[in-house]
Design a protein around this motif. Structure first.
Motif, PDB file in Angstrom:
ATOM      1  N   ASP A 529      37.838  37.576  42.612  1.00 29.06           N
ATOM      2  CA  ASP A 529      38.404  38.599  42.857  1.00 29.06           C
ATOM      3  C   ASP A 529      38.186  39.832  41.614  1.00 29.06           C
ATOM      4  O   ASP A 529      39.007  40.098  40.893  1.00 29.06           O
ATOM      5  CB  ASP A 529      39.765  38.625  43.140  1.00 29.06           C
ATOM      6  CG  ASP A 529      40.509  39.935  43.752  1.00 29.06           C
ATOM      7  OD1 ASP A 529      39.633  40.567  44.284  1.00 29.06           O
ATOM      8  OD2 ASP A 529      41.645  39.808  43.768  1.00 29.06           O
ATOM      9  N   ASN A 532      39.982  43.614  41.092  1.00 33.42           N
ATOM     10  CA  ASN A 532      41.428  43.529  41.415  1.00 33.42           C
ATOM     11  C   ASN A 532      42.066  44.457  40.193  1.00 33.42           C
ATOM     12  O   ASN A 532      41.912  43.950  38.961  1.00 33.42           O
ATOM     13  CB  ASN A 532      42.089  42.377  41.516  1.00 33.42           C
ATOM     14  CG  ASN A 532      43.634  42.391  41.841  1.00 33.42           C
ATOM     15  OD1 ASN A 532      43.994  43.464  41.779  1.00 33.42           O
ATOM     16  ND2 ASN A 532      43.556  41.608  42.965  1.00 33.42           N
ATOM     17  N   ASP A 534      45.411  45.242  40.156  1.00 33.29           N
ATOM     18  CA  ASP A 534      46.767  45.256  40.062  1.00 33.29           C
ATOM     19  C   ASP A 534      47.330  43.786  39.782  1.00 33.29           C
ATOM     20  O   ASP A 534      48.257  43.289  39.475  1.00 33.29           O
ATOM     21  CB  ASP A 534      47.348  45.263  41.750  1.00 33.29           C
ATOM     22  CG  ASP A 534      46.957  46.690  42.178  1.00 33.29           C
ATOM     23  OD1 ASP A 534      47.315  47.678  41.448  1.00 33.29           O
ATOM     24  OD2 ASP A 534      46.445  46.813  43.176  1.00 33.29           O
ATOM     25  N   ASP A 538      43.649  37.748  43.404  1.00 32.00           N
ATOM     26  CA  ASP A 538      44.472  37.662  44.244  1.00 32.00           C
ATOM     27  C   ASP A 538      44.527  36.436  44.518  1.00 32.00           C
ATOM     28  O   ASP A 538      43.515  35.474  44.831  1.00 32.00           O
ATOM     29  CB  ASP A 538      43.893  38.387  45.565  1.00 32.00           C
ATOM     30  CG  ASP A 538      44.751  38.097  47.045  1.00 32.00           C
ATOM     31  OD1 ASP A 538      44.312  37.285  47.578  1.00 32.00           O
ATOM     32  OD2 ASP A 538      45.654  38.865  46.788  1.00 32.00           O
ATOM     33  N   SER A 539      45.709  35.509  44.826  1.00 34.41           N
ATOM     34  CA  SER A 539      45.858  34.100  44.900  1.00 34.41           C
ATOM     35  C   SER A 539      45.260  33.701  46.206  1.00 34.41           C
ATOM     36  O   SER A 539      44.701  32.504  46.031  1.00 34.41           O
ATOM     37  CB  SER A 539      47.578  34.052  44.947  1.00 34.41           C
ATOM     38  OG  SER A 539      47.921  34.120  43.534  1.00 34.41           O
ATOM     39  N   LYS A 541      42.440  34.701  47.658  1.00 33.67           N
ATOM     40  CA  LYS A 541      41.165  34.588  47.256  1.00 33.67           C
ATOM     41  C   LYS A 541      40.807  33.434  46.330  1.00 33.67           C
ATOM     42  O   LYS A 541      39.681  32.653  46.550  1.00 33.67           O
ATOM     43  CB  LYS A 541      40.562  35.911  46.791  1.00 33.67           C
ATOM     44  CG  LYS A 541      40.648  36.998  47.775  1.00 33.67           C
ATOM     45  CD  LYS A 541      40.039  38.311  47.152  1.00 33.67           C
ATOM     46  CE  LYS A 541      39.931  39.514  48.309  1.00 33.67           C
ATOM     47  NZ  LYS A 541      39.435  40.711  47.715  1.00 33.67           N
TER      48      LYS A 541
END
Length: 854
Positions: A529, A532, A534, A538-539, A541
């Motif tokens: 990811d 990203n 933020d 992303d967990s 992904k």
């Protein structure tokens, strides 16, 4: 027929692949996943043949799995922080970023020239703020979990790199980076508490079935779990009376306590100066402490290093028998393991033995083998009688305890009857307890250099050390720094000065940067990811793609990058970000590339062969195929340009064969009219039958070999299919092939191209589109299937031996019974056995018949 010209084909197809975004990952695809990854490189210059080997292996795995129907993640990035960039910038009066990004562009161009199928949209560069921001964020998650500690302790100092090193970065007493001799210094530094995960890191090695055993063993040895006991020795006064001042040791051999004839403290032991202060022993002891700083901990711990010691004038009381024991400081003891204090048992430890001999200290035999001459003298004795031994070295094995008070006669050794009894006695007396100790020390991550990820901490005179608020991350490196003039982060006022986020008062920013291994310990997660803004990833992904299915890199990272990555994975799992325990399911450690004299290629030796030179002569596909064919991937590869030329000729030959098999060669290139009348040559029908069988057998063999990363044998099998195709083409002309064998010949041509596609991607794609006339790329085509029954031979050739010597060869049906084979073999060698007694005929199916005669 169009000639094979890699100089024209390769650049054109590379551009076509890029335009079509052929290697871009389609995450919405409803396919099983495969994550293929090579360790990302340091951008210190252009790639070399070692890189080519590593990345060629990974590219074959990626391309093969795409053709097998997997959704493949195959990214690339750069491990871009570190000393080489900083030193190069100082030398060139430039900035590390300038040197780093220029080298990245150079390497990226070379990767593309080699045809490596990376998804360049997922590139991760460790020195990009968008990446190291999340490295700082992860540091703070570790801090929240109590896994970050700042403490003063003896550390490894590299005078060449002018920074501290973790224990794992000291190789035989020298810096892993610059080879300088490492010193010990007392400094306040930042640590990751990897020791909190020591047991899990050890236990979970059993999960790593796809890792080389030698890597797992190295990690197990480095973690170094020892089961033993903590024993407390009390300091005593001049009359031998115990005080309340206790010194604790760790030992795996409490059964040898009766043999403790002296007590040893490491020079780094924190109370050494206190114990000798104001006494006649102070100067010699403190001189030894200073001298030991010039010798590395590794050298000091090695058995062959000359040992030095000084008596402290103090004594401790042995808790098992009340004996008064002298306390020494010695440089063969290091503070990194146990407590830094050692109960010396010279009869059972070689280093203690040598030290005792040098300084005329007692060697008390307390454990003997059953055949030791001292056994008869000492067996049954309840008191010490002998304090010297006739041995030339320590006896450290199991045996019978002697001179051990009430424990005499018990069996001694680790986990022995005697050990259990003595530990129980210590526990009852309140002077000992069971303990598990690890060799693994906490990971020292502080580095005193500019070009690294800043540690996100602030030093406030009122609030102490506080983390930088997450919303203020990243802490950016200042660009206006004059490294050539000696400026550092610590002397850069604008960087250092800040405001405390807790009280708002004036404060100072932390000026140490993190060990670059913190960057490489989680980069493979960011690939899942990479854009990203933020979160680091992303967990969902990360959990979809991870763990990495096939990881490829050098064995030199066994107890550095690989151990740290396992630690990071477990911590981030415990933070709730991941749902797996280990980062890499399968690990392949590729062998080194050696020059023609057998020396490892390196820039310092001046024996590096530039891939670009070889690509210009033979093409990238030939370089790839050669480096995969000449040795198993985990073995060393001896470079030989003649071999590279041979592989290039092989690609040219199969190029011609594909055109001939398809009937589009123009003029016949391989048909040999004389071969038709050659008695040794097969009939056209037989050659066709053999070719069809080989088509199925070889596809099965190559598929199996690719699954097991046995690329050299896979390519050898493809050469066997090419040989069968060559035999078929020599005895059939174009008209005959078109009339009788067109479908089979076209199928074999397609199979040859697809089998070689992962190895020689440009060569294969060109044939797939221009010769075979297919739409799209071969790298989107399906991997060829095979029929195991069609791969079986109708007949097999067997050697017939007489008493081990081959005397004949026979062809038998593949399904022939042993009795029939035996009869045919005896008939074939009848001229040799006439008048002799045949004792037996042993049939080894598929190989030979061995006849024993007398």
């Amino acid at each position: 027929m169009k000639e094979y010209n890699p100089r024209e084909i390769e650049p054109r197809l590379q551009q076509a692949w890029a335009d079509a975004e052929l290697d871009k990952v389609n995450e919405s695809a409803d396919k099983p996943k495969k994550y293929v990854l090579e360790m990302f490189p340091y951008p210190s210059g252009d790639i070399h043949m070692g890189h080519v080997r590593n990345y060629s292996i990974g590219d074959v795995v990626a391309r093969y799995n795409r053709m097998r129907g997997f959704d493949v993640l195959h990214p690339m990035g750069w491990d871009a922080f570190g000393l080489p960039a900083e030193n190069a910038a100082i030398k060139r009066n430039s900035h590390p970023a300038t040197w780093t990004y220029a080298n990245i562009e150079t390497q990226k161009a070379s990767f593309k020239r080699m045809g490596f199928s990376y998804d360049w949209d997922r590139t991760v560069v460790a020195c990009d703020p968008e990446y190291y921001r999340w490295g700082q964020w992860i540091f703070e998650q570790f801090w929240k979990r109590g896994l970050v500690e700042r403490r003063n302790s003896p550390v490894n100092w590299c005078p060449g790199c002018q920074t501290v090193l973790a224990n794992e970065q000291v190789i035989e007493g020298r810096c892993w980076r610059c080879d300088s001799e490492v010193e010990k210094r007392d400094l306040t530094q930042w640590y990751f508490k990897i020791t909190d995960y020591a047991q899990e890191l050890l236990d979970d090695l059993d999960q790593l079935e796809g890792w080389p055993e030698r890597v797992k063993q190295q990690q197990a040895n480095w973690i170094g779990r020892s089961e033993g006991a903590e024993v407390q020795f009390a300091l005593c006064d001049a009359d031998g009376n115990e005080t309340d001042d206790l010194i604790t040791v760790f030992t795996t051999r409490a059964d040898t306590l009766f043999g403790c004839s002296f007590f040893v403290l490491a020079p780094e032991y924190p109370r050494v100066a206190e114990l000798v202060a104001g006494t006649e022993y102070e100067k010699p002891v403190m001189d030894l402490v200073e001298a030991s700083k010039k010798v590395t901990a590794v050298q000091r711990a090695q058995g062959d290093h000359e040992k030095h010691g000084e008596f402290t004038g103090r004594y401790v009381v042995n808790p098992i028998n009340g004996q008064k024991v002298p306390v020494w400081v010695a440089d063969y003891v290091v503070a990194d393991y146990g407590t830094g204090a050692v109960m010396a048992v010279p009869c059972g430890d070689q280093r203690d033995f040598e030290f005792a001999r040098k300084y005329n200290l007692p060697i008390i035999p307390i454990i003997l083998g059953d055949d030791d001459p001292l056994m008869e003298q000492l067996a049954g004795e309840k008191n010490r009688v002998v304090t010297e031994v006739p041995w030339e070295e320590a006896m450290d094995a199991e045996g019978t305890l002697v001179q051990s008070g009430p424990y005499t006669g018990m069996r001694g050794g680790k986990h022995s009857e005697g050990e259990a009894a003595i530990v129980a006695a210590l526990e009852e007396a309140g002077r000992g307890k069971r303990k598990v100790e690890f060799r693994l020390r906490d990971w020292l991550i502080s580095r005193q250099r500019y070009w690294g990820n800043p540690i996100p901490a602030i030093h406030c005179p009122e609030c102490g050390v506080v983390p930088v608020p997450e919303e203020d991350l990243p802490v950016l490196l200042p660009k206006d720094i004059d490294l050539a003039a000696g400026e550092t982060l610590a002397s850069h006022e604008e960087f250092c000065s800040c405001t405390c986020p807790k009280c708002g008062g004036p404060a100072k920013r932390e000026t140490d940067t993190m060990d670059t291994f913190t960057c490489s310990s989680w980069y493979y997660m960011r690939y899942t990811d990479p854009h990203n803004q933020d979160a680091p990833f992303d967990s969902a992904k990360a959990n979809r793609w991870m763990p990495v299915d096939q990881y490829i890199g050098g064995i030199e990272h066994a107890i550095l990058h690989l151990l740290y990555s396992r630690f990071y994975t477990k911590v981030l799992r415990d933070c709730g970000l991941l749902n797996f325990d280990e980062p890499f399911t399968n690990l392949l450690c590729q062998g080194m590339v050696l020059d023609e004299h057998g020396d490892v290629m390196s820039k310092s030796k001046g024996n590096v062969i530039a891939p670009e030179t070889m690509i210009e002569r033979y093409g990238a596909d030939a370089v790839r195929a050669y480096i995969l064919f000449m040795a198993p991937p985990e073995k060393e590869l001896l470079w030989n340009e003649d071999g590279l030329a041979g592989v290039h000729r092989f690609l040219v030959r199969v190029w011609r064969q594909v055109h001939d098999l398809l009937g589009i060669a123009g003029e016949e290139t391989l048909f040999d009219p004389e071969a038709v009348n050659d008695k040794k040559a097969p009939a056209p029908a037989d050659a066709a039958k053999t070719l069809l069988r080989e088509r199925h057998r070889v596809v099965g063999k190559v598929t199996d070999d690719f699954e097991r990363t046995n690329f050299n044998t896979a390519i050898a099998a493809i050469m066997e299919l090419s040989n069968a195709a060559g035999a078929f083409l020599r005895v059939t002309n174009a008209e005959q092939r078109a009339a009788e064998y067109a479908d089979m010949a076209a199928e074999v041509a397609s199979v040859l191209v697809r089998l070689l596609a992962p190895v020689a991607p440009h060569w294969a794609d060109e044939l797939w589109q221009t010769a075979l006339g297919n739409e799209g790329s071969v790298h989107r085509a399906e991997w060829p299937t095979f029929d195991p029954e069609a791969a079986k031979a109708d007949e097999v050739e067997l050697a017939v031996q007489i008493n081990g010597k081959v005397r004949a060869r026979i062809n038998v049906a593949a399904s022939a019974a042993e009795d029939d084979i035996r009869a045919q073999a005896l008939e074939a060698i009848s001229a040799y056995t006439e008048g002799k007694n045949v004792l037996k005929a042993i049939v080894i199916p598929g190989r030979l018949v061995n006849v024993v005669v007398k």
